[in-house]
Design a protein around this motif. Structure first.
Motif, mmCIF file in Angstrom:
data_model
loop_
_atom_site.group_PDB
_atom_site.id
_atom_site.type_symbol
_atom_site.label_atom_id
_atom_site.label_comp_id
_atom_site.label_asym_id
_atom_site.label_seq_id
_atom_site.Cartn_x
_atom_site.Cartn_y
_atom_site.Cartn_z
ATOM 1 N N UNK A 150 0.858 -1.187 0.000
ATOM 2 C CA UNK A 150 0.000 0.000 0.000
ATOM 3 C C UNK A 150 0.896 1.239 0.000
ATOM 4 N N UNK A 151 0.712 2.109 -0.981
ATOM 5 C CA UNK A 151 1.586 3.276 -1.096
ATOM 6 C C UNK A 151 0.783 4.570 -1.128
ATOM 7 N N UNK A 152 1.392 5.615 -0.598
ATOM 8 C CA UNK A 152 0.808 6.956 -0.641
ATOM 9 C C UNK A 152 1.860 7.910 -1.202
ATOM 10 N N UNK A 153 1.393 8.984 -1.788
ATOM 11 C CA UNK A 153 2.300 9.969 -2.368
ATOM 12 C C UNK A 153 2.743 10.976 -1.317
ATOM 13 N N UNK A 154 4.036 11.253 -1.297
ATOM 14 C CA UNK A 154 4.596 12.313 -0.460
ATOM 15 C C UNK A 154 5.416 13.221 -1.358
ATOM 16 N N UNK A 155 4.755 14.271 -1.847
ATOM 17 C CA UNK A 155 5.409 15.124 -2.826
ATOM 18 C C UNK A 155 5.626 14.347 -4.106
ATOM 19 N N UNK A 156 6.867 14.307 -4.553
ATOM 20 C CA UNK A 156 7.201 13.555 -5.762
ATOM 21 C C UNK A 156 7.613 12.120 -5.452
ATOM 22 N N UNK A 157 7.606 11.761 -4.175
ATOM 23 C CA UNK A 157 8.047 10.431 -3.760
ATOM 24 C C UNK A 157 6.860 9.526 -3.449
ATOM 25 N N UNK A 158 7.135 8.219 -3.460
ATOM 26 C CA UNK A 158 6.150 7.210 -3.085
ATOM 27 C C UNK A 158 6.594 6.566 -1.778
ATOM 28 N N UNK A 159 5.702 6.528 -0.804
ATOM 29 C CA UNK A 159 6.010 5.908 0.483
ATOM 30 C C UNK A 159 5.182 4.640 0.646
ATOM 31 N N UNK A 160 5.851 3.542 1.032
ATOM 32 C CA UNK A 160 5.133 2.303 1.323
ATOM 33 C C UNK A 160 4.524 2.426 2.714
#
Length: 254
Positions: free
Chosen positions: A55-65
């Motif tokens: 499951x991932x969410x966007x943090x700015x231009x990055x993807x966080x698991x």
């Protein structure tokens, strides 16, 4: 996170008391992206039907698991509608108390890929592919053998799905400490029935495998995912099983 290493025979994923981040990152890179509301899922599917869901969410231009879950694909499909949420939610993961169209049964399940649906409420009708990961399993030769072994205690109705901990956590006749103990495990379901089929599934990864036993419930067939190490005695077609388990449901459509 809903990760079942013992059930799925993937204990090799454990490293120094946590999950092997290097291996998880490799699987993440091999995963298929599935768009979701406020994020995305990345799904790694093995030969056995075992699915690792990132499951991932966007943090700015990055993807966080934000979390990792496990699910087993199969042919057990239930039609259900939600009643209420259960427990504390996680990003892109929800646990629900659900029922059937006639509202004559209830069960708790973790919904995989739940955020692919814009809205889930009491008017939503869901088609779910389901499996279950037992925490404990007792195996008997027959229903009669189960009744004899459990004489003097409350017996489970065959095929009945019982959200026992969920119910007890809301029993106001109990002390708060007892209710809190039940609430900590409120997603556990009790179910029993004869085994219709058993198969060994190879993951195609590090010679690992698991077993899948199918039983009949009031909602339809249910696949129990487990390893032989969880059993005291062998389980085979025709055996009678009593299980305490977590149900995992993949949203197929609404």
């Amino acid at each position: 996170m809903a990760v079942y290493l013992e059930n799925t025979g993937t204990e090799f994923l454990a490293k120094d008391g946590s999950l092997d981040q290097e291996l998880l990152l490799q699987w993440f890179k091999e995963s298929k992206r599935i768009e979701a509301v406020q994020g995305a899922y990345y799904s790694k599917l093995f030969d056995s039907g075992l699915e690792i869901v990132f499951r991932t969410v966007n943090q700015g231009d990055d993807i966080q698991i934000a979390g990792v879950d496990m699910h087993m694909s199969g042919r057990c499909v239930w039609n259900a509608k939600p009643l209420s949420t259960v427990g504390i939610g996680e990003p892109l993961l929800v646990s629900l108390l659900m029922t059937n169209a006639d509202e004559n049964c209830a069960f708790v399940a973790d919904l995989i890929h739940a955020a692919t649906i814009d809205k889930i409420d009491e008017d939503t009708s869901l088609s779910l592919q389901v499996c279950a990961f037992p925490r404990a399993m007792d195996v008997y030769d027959s229903r009669q053998a189960y009744e004899e072994a459990a004489a003097g205690t409350a017996l489970l109705d065959e095929g009945k799905l019982l959200p026992f901990n969920y119910i007890m956590a809301r029993d106001e006749s109990l002390e708060q400490k007892q209710r809190d103990q039940y609430e900590a495990q409120e997603k556990l379901m009790l179910v029993c029935g004869p085994v219709l089929a058993v198969e060994k599934r190879e993951h195609g990864e590090k010679d690992s495998s698991c077993l899948v036993a199918t039983i009949r419930t009031e909602m339809g067939h249910l696949d129990l995912v487990f390893s032989a190490k969880q059993l005291i005695r062998d389980l085979k077609k025709g055996s009678y099983v009593v299980a305490s388990c977590i149900i995992s449901a993949d949203v197929l459509s609404q």
